[in-house]
Scaffold this active site. Structure first.
Site, PDB file in Angstrom:
ATOM      1  N   GLU A 173      24.446  16.146  17.546  1.00  0.00           N
ATOM      2  CA  GLU A 173      24.135  17.581  17.493  1.00  0.00           C
ATOM      3  C   GLU A 173      24.657  18.222  16.215  1.00  0.00           C
ATOM      4  O   GLU A 173      25.870  18.293  15.985  1.00  0.00           O
ATOM      5  CB  GLU A 173      24.727  18.301  18.708  1.00  0.00           C
ATOM      6  CG  GLU A 173      24.249  19.736  18.824  1.00  0.00           C
ATOM      7  CD  GLU A 173      24.230  20.246  20.258  1.00  0.00           C
ATOM      8  OE1 GLU A 173      23.864  21.402  20.462  1.00  0.00           O
ATOM      9  OE2 GLU A 173      24.588  19.479  21.167  1.00  0.00           O
ATOM     10  N   LYS A 205      25.244  29.370  33.295  1.00  0.00           N
ATOM     11  CA  LYS A 205      25.445  27.962  32.952  1.00  0.00           C
ATOM     12  C   LYS A 205      26.889  27.772  32.518  1.00  0.00           C
ATOM     13  O   LYS A 205      27.465  28.631  31.839  1.00  0.00           O
ATOM     14  CB  LYS A 205      24.504  27.530  31.813  1.00  0.00           C
ATOM     15  CG  LYS A 205      24.748  26.111  31.310  1.00  0.00           C
ATOM     16  CD  LYS A 205      23.912  25.793  30.073  1.00  0.00           C
ATOM     17  CE  LYS A 205      24.279  24.436  29.500  1.00  0.00           C
ATOM     18  NZ  LYS A 205      23.515  24.099  28.283  1.00  0.00           N
TER      19      LYS A 205
END
Length: 407
Positions: free
Chosen positions: A211, A166
């Site tokens: 976040e 990723k």
């Protein structure tokens, strides 16, 4: 160094005490958090680990007299913002010790003052009226949209050849005004529009991030992992979009990489951990994310800043394996992220604190006070579509464009 903390009556919206000019910062969520004024110490560095050592030495020298011992977040703190990749950024990270902290949490408000005037516990005057930006011009980004989607396609090919799992790619937009930006205006708009996020203003960096990299409060450490995103569609049922996200194999795979990276990084610093088996869906005004809250019992010798240094960069903002993803980002992205996607937050003298990831934001630099650089990123995995990832970054620009009055 001397410090005094006293309880004060509820001062109302904390951001109203920020001045237009001068050294100040803010970290606010749901009306709780703090603003700071002035500095008694400042440390610029390339490494969060070095900043943690510096703060440990500074905090040991503070003689603190408090009416509120043991209350989370009260008392002297250090506020900081750190670069995403210190090895590949021209900018430095910063950690400061504020002269004055005005805060509110859990219905309790307080004021802390450090330095020679530490016994002056009167509220500061309210700041000047905020100025909306004017004469805005969108200058574009470091690369065009077609170039960025080509890079996404190249990364997808690398992933499908199993060279990396990723990679999180970012892009930017620059916006110019006809006078220096008043960042308090942007902060206030973000607080009003995105109250469930952590709104931050630290050393020219402003934004509203969903976040939380970690919170250390007493013996408990919590980390919120976000990865996997869909934008809101005005013509679609929100529940249907949430169900679509929860079933998406692409987004679930992207999210699992991020959860695993945080859990592995946090494990050596915890005596016990809880990692939920499945994510929930976090709904924000502009997007929905897959979210997992990881909790653990922290070993007492590790401060919140030390934990942030250990966790960053997670797969949610970098990729996996980390070293390969960092190399690919540096080679292909053609962008100095500076302090975008780096830790932003605070730590107190007991090692407790909160560090978020500097997302959904922008940065104004002293040499160009009339220009702001906005950032947005997307996690690329094997099933990623370049056009869909471009649309995702467009959705993530929306909070700052709204704050500027451009969306």
């Amino acid at each position: 160094m001397r410090a005094t903390t006293v309880a004060v009556d509820d001062p109302g919206p904390l951001e109203r005490f920020l001045p237009e000019a001068g050294l100040s910062s803010a970290f606010i969520r749901r009306g709780e958090g703090f603003i700071t004024l002035g500095e008694v110490a400042r440390f610029e560095t390339d490494r969060a680990e070095a900043a943690d050592v510096w703060w440990d030495e500074i905090s040991a020298q503070i003689d603190h007299d408090s009416e509120m011992p043991g209350e989370f977040g009260t008392g002297p703190i250090a506020v900081g913002s750190f670069t995403f990749d210190p090895d590949r950024s021209e900018e430095r990270s910063v950690l400061t010790v504020p002269e004055l902290i005005l805060g509110r949490r859990g219905g309790v408000s307080w004021l802390t003052r450090l330095g020679t005037n530490h016994t002056d516990c009167s509220l500061p005057p309210r700041g000047e009226p905020v100025r909306a930006p004017s004469g805005l011009e969108v200058l574009g980004g470091s690369m065009g949209e077609d170039v960025w989607t080509d890079i996404v396609a190249e990364v997808v090919s690398l992933i499908r050849r199993d060279e990396v799992h990723k990679v999180v790619l970012a892009r930017d937009l620059r916006v110019r005004a006809d006078q220096p930006f008043d960042l308090r205006f942007l902060l206030g708009r973000l607080i009003d529009s995105y109250p469930t996020t952590w709104a931050y203003l630290v050393d020219g960096l402003v934004g509203a991030t969903p976040e939380l990299l970690l919170r250390r409060q007493g013996g408990l450490v919590t980390s919120r992992v976000l990865a996997g995103t869909v934008s809101h569609d005005a013509d679609a049922d929100p529940l249907a979009r949430a169900a679509e996200l929860a079933r998406s194999s692409k987004d679930i795979g992207e999210h699992e990489f991020a959860v695993e990276s945080v859990a592995q990084a946090l494990a050596p610093f915890c005596q016990a951990m809880n990692v939920p088996e499945a994510p929930s869906v976090l709904k924000l005004p502009n997007v929905m994310h897959l979210a997992t809250d990881i909790t653990g019992v922290a070993k007492p010798e590790n401060s919140a800043l030390a934990l942030a240094a250990a966790l960053h960069p997670s797969a949610a903002v970098c990729g996996t394996p980390t070293h390969l993803a960092l190399d690919i980002i540096a080679e292909l992205e053609s962008l100095d992220r500076s302090r975008y996607a780096g830790p932003v937050g605070w730590v107190d003298t007991e090692g407790d604190g909160e560090w978020a990831i500097a997302l959904r934001g922008g940065q104004v630099r002293p040499q160009c006070p009339d220009e702001i650089q906005l950032f947005a990123g997307a996690g690329i995995v094997a099933d990623s579509s370049p056009d869909a990832e471009l649309a995702e970054t467009g959705a993530k620009f929306v909070p700052m464009l709204q704050a500027l009055g451009l969306a």
